[in-house]
Scaffold this motif. Sequence first.
Motif, PDB file in Angstrom:
ATOM      1  N   SER A  67      30.166  27.618  17.224  1.00 27.57           N
ATOM      2  CA  SER A  67      29.672  26.518  18.058  1.00 27.57           C
ATOM      3  C   SER A  67      29.383  26.989  19.480  1.00 27.57           C
ATOM      4  O   SER A  67      28.343  26.652  20.066  1.00 27.57           O
ATOM      5  CB  SER A  67      30.702  25.383  18.068  1.00 27.57           C
ATOM      6  N   PHE A  68      30.275  27.798  20.037  1.00 26.51           N
ATOM      7  CA  PHE A  68      30.060  28.305  21.399  1.00 26.51           C
ATOM      8  C   PHE A  68      28.903  29.308  21.435  1.00 26.51           C
ATOM      9  O   PHE A  68      28.084  29.283  22.358  1.00 26.51           O
ATOM     10  CB  PHE A  68      31.340  28.942  21.935  1.00 26.51           C
ATOM     11  N   GLU A  69      28.853  30.190  20.457  1.00 24.01           N
ATOM     12  CA  GLU A  69      27.791  31.191  20.407  1.00 24.01           C
ATOM     13  C   GLU A  69      26.414  30.533  20.417  1.00 24.01           C
ATOM     14  O   GLU A  69      25.493  30.981  21.124  1.00 24.01           O
ATOM     15  CB  GLU A  69      27.957  32.044  19.153  1.00 24.01           C
ATOM     16  N   ASN A  70      26.248  29.468  19.656  1.00 26.34           N
ATOM     17  CA  ASN A  70      24.959  28.793  19.595  1.00 26.34           C
ATOM     18  C   ASN A  70      24.708  27.927  20.824  1.00 26.34           C
ATOM     19  O   ASN A  70      23.555  27.790  21.256  1.00 26.34           O
ATOM     20  CB  ASN A  70      24.863  27.974  18.309  1.00 26.34           C
ATOM     21  N   LYS A 117      23.001  29.714  23.692  1.00 25.88           N
ATOM     22  CA  LYS A 117      21.558  29.950  23.607  1.00 25.88           C
ATOM     23  C   LYS A 117      20.802  28.981  24.516  1.00 25.88           C
ATOM     24  O   LYS A 117      19.629  29.220  24.845  1.00 25.88           O
ATOM     25  CB  LYS A 117      21.078  29.779  22.168  1.00 25.88           C
ATOM     26  N   TYR A 118      21.467  27.900  24.934  1.00 26.16           N
ATOM     27  CA  TYR A 118      20.805  26.844  25.699  1.00 26.16           C
ATOM     28  C   TYR A 118      21.438  26.582  27.057  1.00 26.16           C
ATOM     29  O   TYR A 118      20.854  25.852  27.875  1.00 26.16           O
ATOM     30  CB  TYR A 118      20.833  25.530  24.888  1.00 26.16           C
ATOM     31  N   THR A 119      22.605  27.138  27.318  1.00 25.96           N
ATOM     32  CA  THR A 119      23.301  26.891  28.580  1.00 25.96           C
ATOM     33  C   THR A 119      24.222  28.063  28.881  1.00 25.96           C
ATOM     34  O   THR A 119      24.520  28.876  27.994  1.00 25.96           O
ATOM     35  CB  THR A 119      24.126  25.595  28.509  1.00 25.96           C
ATOM     36  N   LYS A 127      29.856  34.081  31.142  1.00 29.79           N
ATOM     37  CA  LYS A 127      29.589  32.646  31.046  1.00 29.79           C
ATOM     38  C   LYS A 127      30.601  31.856  31.876  1.00 29.79           C
ATOM     39  O   LYS A 127      31.512  32.426  32.474  1.00 29.79           O
ATOM     40  CB  LYS A 127      29.623  32.196  29.588  1.00 29.79           C
ATOM     41  N   TYR A 128      30.406  30.539  31.890  1.00 30.78           N
ATOM     42  CA  TYR A 128      31.281  29.638  32.647  1.00 30.78           C
ATOM     43  C   TYR A 128      31.960  28.668  31.690  1.00 30.78           C
ATOM     44  O   TYR A 128      31.378  28.251  30.677  1.00 30.78           O
ATOM     45  CB  TYR A 128      30.486  28.858  33.693  1.00 30.78           C
ATOM     46  N   LYS A 151      24.824  17.664  22.347  1.00 27.08           N
ATOM     47  CA  LYS A 151      23.523  18.082  21.820  1.00 27.08           C
ATOM     48  C   LYS A 151      22.812  18.980  22.836  1.00 27.08           C
ATOM     49  O   LYS A 151      21.694  18.698  23.263  1.00 27.08           O
ATOM     50  CB  LYS A 151      22.676  16.872  21.482  1.00 27.08           C
ATOM     51  N   ILE A 152      23.450  20.063  23.185  1.00 29.02           N
ATOM     52  CA  ILE A 152      22.934  20.933  24.244  1.00 29.02           C
ATOM     53  C   ILE A 152      21.550  21.485  23.898  1.00 29.02           C
ATOM     54  O   ILE A 152      20.742  21.779  24.790  1.00 29.02           O
ATOM     55  CB  ILE A 152      23.937  22.077  24.533  1.00 29.02           C
ATOM     56  N   ASP A 153      21.240  21.586  22.612  1.00 29.14           N
ATOM     57  CA  ASP A 153      19.947  22.139  22.202  1.00 29.14           C
ATOM     58  C   ASP A 153      18.811  21.139  22.370  1.00 29.14           C
ATOM     59  O   ASP A 153      17.646  21.538  22.457  1.00 29.14           O
ATOM     60  CB  ASP A 153      20.000  22.568  20.728  1.00 29.14           C
TER      61      ASP A 153
END
Length: 245
Positions: free
Chosen positions: A30-33, A36-38, A102-103, A237-239
């Motif tokens: 979940s974090f890896e994906n 990709k967006y944040t 990352k943060y 829904k970060i994507d």
Amino acid sequence: MNIKKYIQSNFIVVGHRGLPSKYVENTIESFENAFKYTDIVELDVHLSADGEVYIIHDFNLERLTSLNEDIENLNSDSIDRLRVSRQKIPKLKDLLSRYRDKYFLIELKTIHDDGFMIKNELTEHTVKIIEYMKMEERVCIISFDPYAIRRTRELNKNIMLGFDYDYHSEKYIGKIDCKDLKSMDVSLFLPEFEKDSMEQFKKMQNAGYFVVPWTVDDPDLGIVVCKSGLNGYITNKIDAMPKKC
């Protein structure tokens, strides 16, 4: 860039437990994906009976693992044998080691789902891991528990602090105002999102706090938050959510 400057310089869209709309929450997948967006995610931590810090939201493990036990009552060897969608429950130290650039908003889970306080050394162990990993400038420790926030500041004078707040909070700890946040040395205020509360959120921001509401999963509402001038929002829904107005 440290996390405070990162929030100050950007409209941040935070992956809530990673990307749980597509992958099981709080897992490495979940974090890896989400990354990709944040560059920033929120996660939850608990302490095992033998002092290991794990990333998982619920106190009771039944929803995600089918084991009807609270994680605080299990040793790490038992937890490591469990699987969440064929994945191990991740340890905080392993996630921070994997994504050092990352943060992270790290939520201390010290108020049980049933409303009582969990008295263990989660705060102490979490701070030790962050210090050992030299990640003080990349994390913000957050919690609904003002005692955990104050304890964090006693242990470390530099880690950024944030305070979570929702409609349950008043029942447990009473109303929170700017004086309370100042006494906790909080920089980040994380209220449960309600469109009707935007004016109140702006007042908190104007008082000198970063304000990042949760959870915003409607793209149109994401635009509303962005145009309001708040510092960002947290989403499942970060994507699919807008990163700018």
